[in-house]
Design a protein around this motif. Sequence first.
Motif, short mmCIF file in Angstrom:
data_model
loop_
_atom_site.label_atom_id
_atom_site.label_comp_id
_atom_site.label_asym_id
_atom_site.label_seq_id
_atom_site.Cartn_x
_atom_site.Cartn_y
_atom_site.Cartn_z
N LEU A 43 -9.79 7.55 -5.58
CA LEU A 43 -11.07 7.98 -5.02
C LEU A 43 -10.91 9.26 -4.20
O LEU A 43 -11.70 10.20 -4.32
CB LEU A 43 -11.66 6.87 -4.15
CG LEU A 43 -13.01 7.18 -3.48
CD1 LEU A 43 -14.09 7.43 -4.51
CD2 LEU A 43 -13.41 6.04 -2.54
N VAL A 44 -9.89 9.30 -3.36
CA VAL A 44 -9.65 10.47 -2.52
C VAL A 44 -9.40 11.70 -3.39
O VAL A 44 -9.94 12.79 -3.13
CB VAL A 44 -8.44 10.24 -1.59
CG1 VAL A 44 -8.03 11.53 -0.90
CG2 VAL A 44 -8.77 9.19 -0.55
N THR A 45 -8.60 11.56 -4.41
CA THR A 45 -8.27 12.70 -5.28
C THR A 45 -9.51 13.23 -5.97
O THR A 45 -9.72 14.45 -6.06
CB THR A 45 -7.21 12.29 -6.32
OG1 THR A 45 -6.06 11.78 -5.65
CG2 THR A 45 -6.79 13.48 -7.17
N HIS A 102 1.60 7.12 -10.82
CA HIS A 102 0.87 8.39 -10.73
C HIS A 102 -0.09 8.44 -9.55
O HIS A 102 -0.29 9.49 -8.96
CB HIS A 102 0.09 8.62 -12.04
CG HIS A 102 0.98 8.89 -13.21
ND1 HIS A 102 1.46 10.15 -13.51
CD2 HIS A 102 1.49 8.05 -14.16
CE1 HIS A 102 2.21 10.09 -14.59
NE2 HIS A 102 2.24 8.83 -15.02
N HIS A 103 -0.71 7.32 -9.23
CA HIS A 103 -1.64 7.23 -8.11
C HIS A 103 -1.34 5.94 -7.35
O HIS A 103 -1.47 4.85 -7.90
CB HIS A 103 -3.09 7.24 -8.60
CG HIS A 103 -3.49 8.54 -9.22
ND1 HIS A 103 -3.92 9.63 -8.48
CD2 HIS A 103 -3.50 8.93 -10.52
CE1 HIS A 103 -4.20 10.63 -9.30
NE2 HIS A 103 -3.95 10.23 -10.53
N GLY A 104 -0.96 6.07 -6.08
CA GLY A 104 -0.42 4.95 -5.33
C GLY A 104 -1.37 3.81 -5.07
O GLY A 104 -0.94 2.72 -4.72
N SER A 105 -2.68 4.03 -5.23
CA SER A 105 -3.64 2.98 -4.93
C SER A 105 -5.01 3.38 -5.50
O SER A 105 -5.22 4.52 -5.92
CB SER A 105 -3.77 2.79 -3.42
OG SER A 105 -4.29 3.96 -2.81
N LYS A 106 -5.93 2.42 -5.48
CA LYS A 106 -7.31 2.73 -5.86
C LYS A 106 -7.90 3.75 -4.90
O LYS A 106 -8.66 4.63 -5.31
CB LYS A 106 -8.14 1.45 -5.91
CG LYS A 106 -9.56 1.67 -6.43
CD LYS A 106 -10.27 0.37 -6.77
CE LYS A 106 -10.70 -0.37 -5.54
NZ LYS A 106 -11.67 -1.47 -5.85
N LYS A 110 0.83 -1.19 0.00
CA LYS A 110 0.00 0.00 0.00
C LYS A 110 0.87 1.24 0.00
O LYS A 110 1.83 1.36 0.76
CB LYS A 110 -0.91 -0.01 1.24
CG LYS A 110 -1.85 1.16 1.30
CD LYS A 110 -2.70 1.04 2.54
CE LYS A 110 -3.57 2.25 2.71
NZ LYS A 110 -4.37 2.17 3.94
N GLN A 111 0.54 2.19 -0.86
CA GLN A 111 1.28 3.43 -0.97
C GLN A 111 0.52 4.56 -0.29
O GLN A 111 -0.71 4.55 -0.25
CB GLN A 111 1.51 3.80 -2.45
CG GLN A 111 2.30 2.75 -3.22
CD GLN A 111 3.71 2.62 -2.72
OE1 GLN A 111 4.33 3.61 -2.38
NE2 GLN A 111 4.19 1.39 -2.63
N PRO A 112 1.22 5.57 0.23
CA PRO A 112 0.52 6.68 0.87
C PRO A 112 -0.26 7.50 -0.15
O PRO A 112 0.12 7.59 -1.32
CB PRO A 112 1.65 7.51 1.48
CG PRO A 112 2.86 7.17 0.66
CD PRO A 112 2.69 5.73 0.27
N ASN A 113 -1.38 8.07 0.30
CA ASN A 113 -2.16 8.94 -0.58
C ASN A 113 -1.40 10.20 -0.89
O ASN A 113 -0.86 10.85 0.00
CB ASN A 113 -3.49 9.30 0.09
CG ASN A 113 -4.39 8.11 0.21
OD1 ASN A 113 -4.37 7.24 -0.64
ND2 ASN A 113 -5.16 8.06 1.27
#
Length: 226
Positions: free
Chosen positions: A85-87, A77-81, A9-12
Amino acid sequence: MAQQTSRPKQPNRMRREGPELGFEADPGADWRHFEELQLSPFLEAALEEFGAHGYHGGSVRAIANRVGVTLPTLYYHHGSKQDLLVTLLMGSMHDILVRCRHALAEAGDRPEDRVAHIVESFTLYMTHRRRLAFLDGEVRNLEPENRERYVAQRTELSLMLRAVVDDGITDGVFHTPYPVEAVRAVVSMCQAVAVWYRPEGPLGEAEVAQRYVELALDTLVAGRCA
């Protein structure tokens, strides 16, 4: 259902705005005007996937396929699903608040005009940006820390409206005996526009917004006779 590739898991990253993501620039005094939104390919693909299958049903691999990139490229570009969603949610809420602040600043001192501008701005966003606004239903799938940040911004809109309503009650303009519930009802009513509104329907965006302004003011003016 195909199993998705597991990965650490990558940080947001929480890059909420910016031209590279495609969220709109600050509209300033032109808060009633909406340009066509051009999200980044990754966010547009995620929005389509979440819209079609929901957050849990949406596949990271399917999002990558929509863009035409590999999973490692998407994850770069985006660390996770969750990050996608957060972005999307934070970018959308940021744009709503910016527009409502401009609308409120333009409204003048009369409480009824201030309520009208907030409701008009909010409802216009629900119609023009309904795909993004509809994503609010996925808030339940945010991780606790992300949900807390998002709800704090969403609450800011309610507090903005509540402050104006309280001023109107003090001035004798609004007579609702239930200001907390009235504000909640108005906000919920406006949010629901994103669920049912379609641009090909009989009402345009501005017409819907004006009708909801009337409904909101009717809710706040109404009061019980002694």
